[in-house]
Design a protein around this motif. Structure first.
Motif, PDB file in Angstrom:
ATOM      1  N   THR A   1      37.864  72.283  67.667  1.00  9.61           N
ATOM      2  CA  THR A   1      36.959  71.705  66.466  1.00  9.61           C
ATOM      3  C   THR A   1      37.688  70.842  65.368  1.00  9.61           C
ATOM      4  OG1 THR A   1      36.153  74.574  66.843  1.00  9.61           O
ATOM      5  CG2 THR A   1      35.486  72.983  64.837  1.00  9.61           C
ATOM      6  N   VAL A   2      38.972  70.991  64.812  1.00 11.13           N
ATOM      7  CA  VAL A   2      39.463  70.230  64.008  1.00 11.13           C
ATOM      8  C   VAL A   2      39.671  69.233  64.267  1.00 11.13           C
ATOM      9  CG1 VAL A   2      42.076  70.256  62.992  1.00 11.13           C
ATOM     10  CG2 VAL A   2      40.871  72.737  62.682  1.00 11.13           C
ATOM     11  N   VAL A   3      39.733  69.229  65.954  1.00  4.38           N
ATOM     12  CA  VAL A   3      40.425  67.943  66.761  1.00  4.38           C
ATOM     13  C   VAL A   3      38.305  66.918  66.458  1.00  4.38           C
ATOM     14  CG1 VAL A   3      40.281  66.791  68.169  1.00  4.38           C
ATOM     15  CG2 VAL A   3      42.346  68.397  67.627  1.00  4.38           C
ATOM     16  N   ARG A   4      37.329  67.442  66.645  1.00  5.69           N
ATOM     17  CA  ARG A   4      36.427  67.017  67.182  1.00  5.69           C
ATOM     18  C   ARG A   4      35.717  66.910  65.413  1.00  5.69           C
ATOM     19  NH1 ARG A   4      30.870  70.683  68.961  1.00  5.69           N
ATOM     20  NH2 ARG A   4      29.316  69.201  68.288  1.00  5.69           N
ATOM     21  N   ALA A   5      36.027  67.250  64.375  1.00 11.07           N
ATOM     22  CA  ALA A   5      35.593  66.865  63.529  1.00 11.07           C
ATOM     23  C   ALA A   5      36.126  65.686  62.330  1.00 11.07           C
ATOM     24  CB  ALA A   5      35.734  68.509  62.129  1.00 11.07           C
ATOM     25  N   LEU A   6      37.537  65.893  62.691  1.00 11.45           N
ATOM     26  CA  LEU A   6      38.382  64.493  62.247  1.00 11.45           C
ATOM     27  C   LEU A   6      38.146  63.412  63.265  1.00 11.45           C
ATOM     28  CD1 LEU A   6      41.909  66.141  61.978  1.00 11.45           C
ATOM     29  CD2 LEU A   6      40.723  64.965  60.131  1.00 11.45           C
ATOM     30  N   ALA A   7      37.748  63.781  64.533  1.00 11.46           N
ATOM     31  CA  ALA A   7      37.667  62.569  65.608  1.00 11.46           C
ATOM     32  C   ALA A   7      35.796  61.655  65.278  1.00 11.46           C
ATOM     33  CB  ALA A   7      37.827  62.540  67.309  1.00 11.46           C
ATOM     34  N   THR A   8      35.152  62.672  65.213  1.00  9.63           N
ATOM     35  CA  THR A   8      33.933  62.251  64.421  1.00  9.63           C
ATOM     36  C   THR A   8      34.397  61.622  63.701  1.00  9.63           C
ATOM     37  OG1 THR A   8      32.962  64.654  65.742  1.00  9.63           O
ATOM     38  CG2 THR A   8      31.745  63.397  63.608  1.00  9.63           C
ATOM     39  N   LEU A   9      34.435  62.376  61.665  1.00 13.16           N
ATOM     40  CA  LEU A   9      35.095  61.033  60.907  1.00 13.16           C
ATOM     41  C   LEU A   9      35.678  59.793  60.857  1.00 13.16           C
ATOM     42  CD1 LEU A   9      35.513  64.393  58.373  1.00 13.16           C
ATOM     43  CD2 LEU A   9      33.434  63.235  58.569  1.00 13.16           C
ATOM     44  N   THR A  10      36.929  59.599  61.614  1.00 13.73           N
ATOM     45  CA  THR A  10      37.773  58.306  61.691  1.00 13.73           C
ATOM     46  C   THR A  10      36.458  57.255  63.259  1.00 13.73           C
ATOM     47  OG1 THR A  10      39.112  59.359  63.456  1.00 13.73           O
ATOM     48  CG2 THR A  10      39.834  59.692  61.525  1.00 13.73           C
TER      49      THR A  10
END
Length: 331
Positions: A316-325
């Motif tokens: 979930t951390v990876v997904r959130a950061l990937a979405t933002l960037t």
């Protein structure tokens, strides 16, 4: 049915004085948690002081671009406020995802900060629970603990903190303002929520009669492009298995600054400071996101039933950061 006396306060000082003078009394705001616990005989106050008439409902701009949110502002009002939606979208998203529409119209922001855990052993008055009855034990340790915490736990308590909106507020370094018998106090939100340790019945550093009156959210430019990602068993109203509040300041593919906090996996809203440290100055790519998430969850203490939460939180951390960037994400 136990008799309970009831009164309404029209001034903060009167509410504080009334509750401080009676150790069996408590404040009553939206009541979305308190009434349930009264019915379940988990809370046993003999007097309730209704604070809904207090002038604590405003949402005020601050010079730094931040906000001051009155403790009696309803969750729905805060979620819909243009200043919140524009400057702090992760706060608005957490509020919308945190409760049904009916509850959002009733529940107050201050009450959300003070809500009690949803652990079934805490809410069953016949089960052992160190939060409800210190020294009685923790039924969840060897019981059904699929939804319980993996970070910040102790041998005395593994209950997960239930708030959604507290997660982005911790990421934003929000502060809680209170009024009590000794006047005005300001608490950093990350310090306001206590780890269980050997005293899980102590959830906040408040004395009896100390009333939450507001939440101060500092201005943060990168919060304008923030997000709140919540993973749960069903799409309709449900508590988080894991959640992530994230904001990123990106320049030329490099992370200049980042804010991360986790929900659904810890005994308090969990500021992911280790992950933040690793991400600052790192390239905005999946590899860096995975390394940071792995390091943050390295301290997880799991049970056979909730071991999946550590991996779910990492993803979930990876997904959130990937979405933002805008980074392509391969899970």
């Amino acid at each position: 049915m136990r008799p309970i006396s009831y009164s309404r306060a029209t001034a903060v000082a009167d509410a504080v004085a009334a509750v401080a003078a009676d150790p069996t009394s408590d404040f009553l705001a939206g009541g979305t948690t308190e009434v349930d616990l009264l019915r379940q005989n988990v809370l046993l106050p003999r007097r309730l002081v209704d604070i809904n008439d207090l002038p604590l409902t405003g949402i005020e701009d601050r010079p730094d671009g931040g906000l001051y949110i009155g403790a009696l502002a309803r969750m729905s009002e805060v979620a819909e406020a243009p200043a919140v939606r524009e400057r702090f979208p992760m706060v608005a998203e957490a509020l919308v995802l945190g409760a049904s529409a009916q509850l959002r119209h009733m529940a107050s922001m201050g009450g959300n900060m003070m809500q009690r855990v949803r652990c079934g052993y805490f809410r069953d008055a016949s089960s052992p629970c160190n939060k409800r009855d210190p020294g009685s034990g923790c039924g969840a340790l060897d019981g059904f603990n699929r939804g319980h915490a993996v970070l910040g736990v102790s041998e005395h308590c593994i209950a997960t903190h239930p708030s959604d909106v507290a997660v982005p507020l911790v990421a934003l370094d929000a502060r809680i303002h209170t009024e009590g018998p000794h006047g005005r106090q300001v608490h950093a939100l990350d310090d306001f929520f206590l780890l269980p340790g050997a005293t899980p019945h102590l959830e906040h550093p408040l004395e009896h009669g100390e009333l939450v009156v507001g939440i101060e959210v500092p201005g943060l430019a990168m919060a304008r492009s923030s997000c709140y990602l919540k993973v749960r068993d069903r799409e309709s109203y449900e508590f988080a298995l894991t959640s992530v509040a994230a904001a990123v300041d990106l320049a030329d593919g490099v992370i200049r600054d980042v804010r991360l906090a986790l929900g659904g996996v810890a005994t308090k809203p969990w500021r992911a400071r280790r992950a933040e440290e690793l991400l600052r100055g790192a390239p905005a790519d999946i590899g860096a996101f995975r390394r940071a998430a792995r390091e943050e969850l390295a301290a997880a203490r799991t049970t056979p039933l909730n071991a999946f939460k550590a991996e779910l939180a990492r993803r979930t951390v990876v997904r959130a950061l990937a979405t933002l960037t805008g980074t392509e994400h391969a899970s």
